[in-house]
Scaffold this active site. Structure first.
Site, PDB file in Angstrom:
ATOM      1  CE1 TYR A  89      27.204  31.088  48.478  1.00 14.91           C
ATOM      2  CE2 TYR A  89      27.310  28.774  47.871  1.00 14.91           C
ATOM      3  CZ  TYR A  89      26.595  29.947  48.016  1.00 14.91           C
ATOM      4  OH  TYR A  89      25.259  29.979  47.700  1.00 14.91           O
TER       5      TYR A  89
ATOM      6  NE  ARG B 178      17.622  24.992  47.325  1.00 13.29           N
ATOM      7  CZ  ARG B 178      17.594  25.900  48.315  1.00 13.29           C
ATOM      8  NH1 ARG B 178      18.435  25.764  49.347  1.00 13.29           N
ATOM      9  NH2 ARG B 178      16.793  26.899  48.289  1.00 13.29           N
TER      10      ARG B 178
END
EC number: 2.5.1.26
Lengths: 564, 564
Positions: free
Chosen positions: B484, B428
């Site tokens: 998800y 990330r």
């Protein structure tokens, strides 16, 4: 002796007359009985030091009609407001009806009813037709501060049903017994709370015909009260069925619920799992009518594979090896059997007599293997589920039992037990008819405290003169199990019996047992709740109670230990 | 093109300087990274219509030091009272410390910290040494009406940690990270809440050495945050690990808890099951610090059989057959695999690139079988437990996948996934460094609403320009699963991002999904709680809140939608 063996007591076979006390307290279907067999009869007679002569003529049978002369405590205006909600055909102030729907099946209920006592009556029995009726009744009673009690199947053994403050009794089984939705994709069924066990299970077993489903299903919930308890009752008292080790207990089986409470009506959402904070769906389970009225419940269902059932039975050398075996089964990570049950030596010896095994070829085989009465312990059960899964579970259990000196007994004892499992409560009336008390108390416990609890409680019960105490464990978890104590002794004055019962509950609590594994709390266990859970946890229950029911109209008078 | 393929962005490899904003928001261990591989990099670059030139030099990296000049809002008297409780070495008013322990890992946190914003700071960070310290702090704060926030591992992605009203932040990982008791008989372990995942699991795996146990154990709880989350955090936010389909989620794993609340300290009792009314033990789970401070928790543990793991991977023709396969697995009554995961076509194509399968022999085999990119769906997983059990579960899954047109891919994709599973969050920072947003939202849903929810949410996310949306289901139940959603798009002003995020949450909620399957509520989902659960259920949560915390000092400011 020979003469004695052929003697059969004069068990009552005729259904109770309508309108009598006996018709209220008798277990199950009016015309159905299950009398103690000769082995059980002789064992009881001997242990209680009775003779055949004591079984010639029943004593107090409760066949007196219920007098119809007690006026309801509600005003005419209140009664007529209730009547306007449900219609005149769905309301009754007859004393008999009020007694019937205010009575459960605790030994205390039975003793009092046999004596013809009229206590703790509702003022009126109302049969709501649907959720709207319930909403109207709850709103009215909230406004007028009239107590509401709830009756499902009527099988409570914890004084859950007595309308100790009078008021309204809602009989949910009369109309609110419908299937609302069957969802095969999600494997769920939504029903009204008054649906009875056999109707629930039959609907699921016959799902292809009934709902056009592709498969047959089972609810997996078979408490001993199965035939005479309701789905709603299972949920609000946290019942557990005999197959709970595989299918889960009522707490596990509930997906979502709808409640009518003085603080409003709401449905919880049917997600398979969530992380949206504390789960109100779970807070409502086990609320025993103290927060509101359950009007609909969505339950998990399971594929029904009766042909895959794998029954088994082993004799273990003693209680320690029986406990060690089941603990190893529960912690083995190979899946759980649906039914599993170990009996202590006293229950084992009784079962051998009841099943007709004592003295048989099997018995001789056990003796050869030095498995002697007074020490040996019976383990029975059944694996369910997919075919290979069930077979593997049975195989693993075999390996474990053998490693603890277990002897395979064929499936015979399991099949005997299975066949009679819902009928046993009928024998209570027979024994009571001859002045014999038979009652049960149950608890749950972690493995590490099991023997301490077992010995502590059993020794106390056996300290009572001429008393049978049979114990089994029948619901299993990796962390522990339940213990179920059955005691049989001579009748005594009700107050003495209650003192004995209270002392046993004390013992259970003091030896590290839970106040209840699956009977619930009711008003019987209520007085122990504060000590058992502690004042901080009780304060939480009271806060929730006050939120839902600020006027304390919902099931008041001690249930859950909420002394309101 | 060839040149492009060999290009590697200038990913940051140096650990962040101490005292910088980057050291606060960077995931995981300071010196650890996991950069996007070439397949993933190219896919992102292409989907977002970027060029290699956009990856030459990181933009805003947050390497600025945190200014140390913000005075705490508490009085000297209050600070000294806290210091008296925990000692001067366990209290800090340094701005950096206050920022660090007031920050989670939501995209919103990361964006603000990158910009150097100092918001929602605690006034003081306190490191309690034990339960007594916590009791002293809670009593003091209750008396002085000082807010208390709680920090476990710091991995919250729901704005669970921001100290929006200032006050005290309790850092539980510093000292309260001990194992209090290991009970092999009951298969339970009791720990303090600040114990981190790897230490917890290591203690169990090494139980013979550590506790003199007969066997090795596992906690069975492996969330993606495993390495950087605490046992207490799992419990109070209702986490679910990647193996939850077999072992259960945090809610299932908790046996009992001890809490310090403004209304008192209490422990729930460790029974394996009870029928003693609504379970306060369950009410506390998921309370996210709003009722009190978890100071001890007893968890179920399981036998550890790593040698029995049976990994598998299948390619299914499309999303519909993938969903049908997993539903059949969950409803098959043969036991559950521990890990199970299906990826939608977009995630599957990305996985094929990330795992290096795209273009390989396996890929050609899939193409031969007409399993084409853009349609085919990956199913991976692992069966655990006893050896034969795990083997049988895998065998059943094979049969089901084959019946839906599945192609066995060997265990290779599963092993690839397993190997990298805890490292992915490191990527990330790399993407954020180059102005790319990657975020996730998750939900749970019943089978019958899955496709509606999937399509409704996915179509909305894909409506955003140049956006990747990968979806998987990874936690399974007979009644449904979770979904998800991972989305990757170009950076935008924080307010625009939050509007986009809010719109996705709206879509999830409107299409029948839960607000959360396992991330929890925090302050991010709080605003939806009233609409999602309904006002009646929210009123119950508020009543419990008011009971435990009448002055609203516990985690105030919107968590759980308690706007207090």
């Amino acid at each position: 002796m020979r003469k004695s063996q052929s003697f059969t007591p004069n068990w009552i076979d005729t259904p109770p007359e309508k309108g009598t006390f006996r018709s209220v307290f008798k277990w199950g279907a009016p015309d159905q009985t299950k009398h103690p067999g000769p082995g059980f009869y002789r064992a009881v007679r001997e242990a209680l030091e009775l003779t055949d002569a004591d079984f010639q003529q029943p004593a107090q049978t409760g066949e007196k009609p219920v007098a119809q002369d007690i006026a309801p405590g509600l005003s005419g205006e209140e009664l007529s407001a209730l009547e306007q909600i449900v219609g005149s055909e769905n309301i009754s102030t007859k004393t008999f009806d009020r007694l019937k729907f205010s009575s459960g099946k605790a030994m205390e209920d039975l003793l009092k009813l046999r004596e013809g006592k009229l206590e703790n009556l509702a003022d009126v029995v109302v049969h709501p037709r649907n959720k709207n009726d319930v909403q109207g009744i709850v709103a009215l009673c909230h406004e007028k501060k009239i107590p509401i009690y709830i009756y499902g199947g009527g099988s409570s053994v914890t004084l859950g049903l007595e309308c100790v403050r009078g008021g309204v009794c809602l009989a949910l089984g009369t109309h609110m017994n419908r299937v609302l939705e069957f969802n095969e994709t999600n494997q769920t069924i939504t029903v009204e709370p008054g649906l009875m066990g056999p109707d629930y299970e039959a609907a699921l077993n016959n799902a292809p015909k009934r709902f056009g489903a592709a498969h047959r299903y089972t609810g997996g919930h078979f408490p001993q009260s199965f035939e005479h308890s309701s789905v709603g009752g299972w949920v609000v008292t946290l019942g557990a069925g005999q197959a709970s080790s595989y299918y889960g207990d009522a707490y596990d089986l509930v997906i979502s619920q709808e409640y009518v409470t003085p603080a409003g009506t709401f449905s919880t959402r049917p997600f398979p799992a969530t992380a949206t904070g504390p789960k109100v769906n779970d807070i409502m389970k086990g609320s025993e009518g103290c927060f509101g009225v359950l009007v609909g419940v969505t339950m998990k269902v399971f594929r029904h594979f009766p042909q895959n059932g794998q029954p088994f039975a082993y004799m273990l050398p003693n209680w320690e090896t029986a406990v060690a075996s089941v603990r190893e089964i529960c912690q083995g990570e190979f899946g759980m059997p649906s039914i599993l049950r170990i009996s202590d030596p006293e229950e084992t010896d009784m079962a051998m007599k009841m099943f007709g095994i004592a003295g048989s070829h099997l018995d001789r085989l056990m003796t050869l293997r030095r498995q002697r009465p007074g020490r040996r312990c019976l383990l029975i059960g059944q694996a369910d589920g997919q075919r290979h899964f069930a077979a593997q579970v049975k195989k693993n259990i075999k390996k474990i039992c053998r490693s603890h000196g277990g002897l395979y007994l064929t499936a015979y004892p399991m099949n005997k037990w299975m066949h009679g499992r819902f009928g046993d409560p009928y024998m209570r009336e027979d024994l009571n008819d001859y002045g014999i008390i038979i009652d049960t108390l149950e608890t749950s416990v972690t493995w590490d405290k099991l023997h301490h609890l077992y010995q502590g409680v059993r020794s106390y019960i056996k300290g009572h003169p001429r008393t049978i105490c049979m114990t089994h464990a029948s619901h299993f978890y990796p962390q522990g199990t339940n213990l179920y104590f059955i005691f049989i002794c001579r009748a005594m004055p009700t107050e003495d019996f209650l003192a004995f019962q209270r002392a046993i509950i004390d013992r259970i609590e003091q030896h590290g047992g839970s106040l209840s594994h699956h009977h619930g709390v009711g008003k019987m266990m209520g007085p122990w709740m504060e000590r058992h859970l502690g004042s901080e946890q009780m304060a939480v229950l009271r806060a929730i109670k006050n939120h839902f029911d600020p006027c304390h109209i919902m099931n008041p008078g001690g249930t859950l230990g909420l002394n309101a």
